[in-house]
Design an enzyme around this catalytic site. Structure first.
Site, PDB file in Angstrom:
ATOM      1  CB  SER A   8      15.069 -10.736   8.643  1.00  0.00           C
ATOM      2  OG  SER A   8      14.203  -9.669   8.990  1.00  0.00           O
ATOM      3  CD  GLN A  11      17.195  -6.273  15.277  1.00  0.00           C
ATOM      4  OE1 GLN A  11      17.215  -7.234  16.072  1.00  0.00           O
ATOM      5  NE2 GLN A  11      18.075  -6.174  14.283  1.00  0.00           N
ATOM      6  CG  HIS A  12       9.391  -5.490  15.827  1.00  0.00           C
ATOM      7  ND1 HIS A  12       9.157  -5.193  17.149  1.00  0.00           N
ATOM      8  CD2 HIS A  12       9.595  -4.299  15.194  1.00  0.00           C
ATOM      9  CE1 HIS A  12       9.212  -3.873  17.300  1.00  0.00           C
ATOM     10  NE2 HIS A  12       9.467  -3.319  16.135  1.00  0.00           N
ATOM     11  CG  ASP A  69       8.474 -10.622   1.559  1.00  0.00           C
ATOM     12  OD1 ASP A  69       9.138  -9.728   2.152  1.00  0.00           O
ATOM     13  OD2 ASP A  69       7.612 -10.363   0.721  1.00  0.00           O
ATOM     14  CB  SER A  70       5.334 -11.758   6.471  1.00  0.00           C
ATOM     15  OG  SER A  70       6.384 -11.046   7.086  1.00  0.00           O
ATOM     16  CE1 TYR A 150       1.292  -3.491   7.236  1.00  0.00           C
ATOM     17  CE2 TYR A 150      -0.510  -1.939   7.475  1.00  0.00           C
ATOM     18  CZ  TYR A 150       0.603  -2.376   6.801  1.00  0.00           C
ATOM     19  OH  TYR A 150       1.052  -1.697   5.685  1.00  0.00           O
ATOM     20  CG  ASP A 151       1.265  -7.482  15.388  1.00  0.00           C
ATOM     21  OD1 ASP A 151       2.355  -7.708  15.946  1.00  0.00           O
ATOM     22  OD2 ASP A 151       0.839  -8.173  14.434  1.00  0.00           O
ATOM     23  CE  LYS A 171       2.570 -11.599  15.494  1.00  0.00           C
ATOM     24  NZ  LYS A 171       3.316 -10.357  15.200  1.00  0.00           N
ATOM     25  CG  HIS A 176       1.651 -14.285   9.611  1.00  0.00           C
ATOM     26  ND1 HIS A 176       1.271 -13.801  10.846  1.00  0.00           N
ATOM     27  CD2 HIS A 176       2.497 -13.377   9.095  1.00  0.00           C
ATOM     28  CE1 HIS A 176       1.856 -12.631  11.054  1.00  0.00           C
ATOM     29  NE2 HIS A 176       2.611 -12.347  10.024  1.00  0.00           N
TER      30      HIS A 176
HETATM   31  O1  LIG Z   1       3.515 -10.346  12.340  1.00  0.00           O
HETATM   32  C1  LIG Z   1       3.266  -9.247  11.837  1.00  0.00           C
HETATM   33  N1  LIG Z   1       2.525  -8.334  12.500  1.00  0.00           N
HETATM   34  C2  LIG Z   1       2.288  -7.109  11.984  1.00  0.00           C
HETATM   35  N2  LIG Z   1       2.762  -6.678  10.808  1.00  0.00           N
HETATM   36  C3  LIG Z   1       3.521  -7.572  10.096  1.00  0.00           C
HETATM   37  C4  LIG Z   1       3.787  -8.860  10.562  1.00  0.00           C
HETATM   38  N3  LIG Z   1       4.555  -9.502   9.640  1.00  0.00           N
HETATM   39  C5  LIG Z   1       4.761  -8.612   8.639  1.00  0.00           C
HETATM   40  N4  LIG Z   1       4.137  -7.459   8.908  1.00  0.00           N
HETATM   41  C6  LIG Z   1       4.130  -6.232   8.132  1.00  0.00           C
HETATM   42  C7  LIG Z   1       5.218  -5.341   8.725  1.00  0.00           C
HETATM   43  C8  LIG Z   1       6.146  -5.078   7.596  1.00  0.00           C
HETATM   44  O2  LIG Z   1       5.918  -3.747   7.297  1.00  0.00           O
HETATM   45  C9  LIG Z   1       5.695  -5.934   6.465  1.00  0.00           C
HETATM   46  C10 LIG Z   1       6.695  -7.032   6.281  1.00  0.00           C
HETATM   47  O3  LIG Z   1       7.563  -6.639   5.301  1.00  0.00           O
HETATM   48  P1  LIG Z   1       8.826  -7.590   5.088  1.00  0.00           P
HETATM   49  O4  LIG Z   1       9.572  -7.162   3.882  1.00  0.00           O
HETATM   50  O5  LIG Z   1       8.426  -9.052   5.214  1.00  0.00           O
HETATM   51  O6  LIG Z   1       9.676  -7.314   6.405  1.00  0.00           O
HETATM   52  P2  LIG Z   1      10.725  -6.166   6.670  1.00  0.00           P
HETATM   53  O7  LIG Z   1      11.026  -5.396   5.440  1.00  0.00           O
HETATM   54  O8  LIG Z   1      10.244  -5.409   7.855  1.00  0.00           O
HETATM   55  O9  LIG Z   1      12.044  -6.982   7.115  1.00  0.00           O
HETATM   56  P3  LIG Z   1      12.863  -8.000   6.188  1.00  0.00           P
HETATM   57  O10 LIG Z   1      12.376  -7.870   4.777  1.00  0.00           O
HETATM   58  O11 LIG Z   1      14.313  -7.575   6.369  1.00  0.00           O
HETATM   59  O12 LIG Z   1      12.603  -9.382   6.754  1.00  0.00           O
HETATM   60  O13 LIG Z   1       4.464  -6.543   6.800  1.00  0.00           O
HETATM   61 MG   LIG Z   2      11.422  -6.355   3.690  1.00  0.00          MG
END
Ligand SMILES: O=c1nc[nH]c2c1ncn2[C@H]1C[C@H](O)[C@@H](COP(=O)(O)OP(=O)(O)OP(=O)(O)O)O1
Ligand SMILES: [Mg+2]
Length: 190
Positions: A8, A11-12, A69-70, A150-151, A171, A176
């Site tokens: 990933s 950073q968060h 992926d979330s 979206y927190d 949290k 999740h």
């Molecule tokens: O705990 C969370 N609290 C708030 N919002 C969150 C959370 N978890 C995922 N999200 C939202 C933010 C991101 O815009 C999207 C994840 O997209 P996602 O592709 O999994 O992550 P990412 O592109 O930021 O990083 P990466 O793919 O390198 O792991 O959903």
């Molecule tokens: Mg992503």
């Protein structure tokens, strides 16, 4: 301490996972292994995208790793933004993404939503999938400045605060991501 590669750039997410695994595993993310690619996420499921990210690292760096992926699924929006959570408004700007969710949900009494994480752990050529889901509701207005994404508008069931109003430690016991991570660690320790 054992090392785990987390495929990933977020950073968060990395911060949350490092906090959750502190003292047990050293978590290296993509930049730590010298990968600066924005790995294409072309699947239409969380499992598919998590598997694309973990498989990319195996293919290009020959390293076992896990990816997450979330996203957030809003019931009244046909489970949008879902896998498109990162760019719901067309940009990665979280404020814009939040604004669009609130606009699309305006006046709707059904505020039910869930956060979902799917982890893909690639180990010895095997892809192991772990899922975490937390149910909640979407607030009418943003609240809190902690966390990310979206927190500020997501209030988990059983709490009267949003994820952005609670400390990461709390949290990290209910989210999740925490649920999926716990399942992965239990698997690794088995
Ligand atoms: O705990 C969370 N609290 C708030 N919002 C969150 C959370 N978890 C995922 N999200 C939202 C933010 C991101 O815009 C999207 C994840 O997209 P996602 O592709 O999994 O992550 P990412 O592109 O930021 O990083 P990466 O793919 O390198 O792991 O959903
Ligand atoms: Mg992503």
């Amino acid at each position: 301490m054992k090392k785990l590669v987390f495929a990933s750039n977020n950073q968060h997410k990395t911060e949350e996972i490092r906090a959750a695994l502190a003292g047990e595993y050293e978590v290296l993310n993509l930049q730590d292994i010298g990968c600066f690619a924005d790995i294409p996420e072309t699947a239409d499921t969380f499992e598919g995208n998590a598997s694309l990210k973990s498989s990319y690292v195996v293919a290009h760096f020959n390293l076992d790793c896990f990816a997450d992926d979330s996203g957030m699924e809003v019931e009244a929006l046909n489970n949008e933004p879902g896998v498109y959570s990162a760019r719901y408004s067309g940009s990665r700007d979280s404020a814009e993404n939040i604004r669009l969710v609130l606009k699309n949900l305006q006046g709707n009494n059904n505020r039910k939503a869930r956060f979902k994480t799917v982890i893909s752990l690639m180990q010895d050529g095997q892809n192991h999938i772990f899922e975490g889901v937390i149910e909640g509701t979407i607030r009418e207005e943003i609240a809190g400045s902690k966390g990310f994404g979206y927190d500020p508008i997501f209030q988990p069931d059983g709490y009267d605060v949003t994820f952005a109003e609670m400390d990461m430690a709390l949290k990290n016991t209910i989210s999740h991501r925490a649920i999926a991570l716990k399942k992965m660690i239990e698997f690794l320790k088995a």
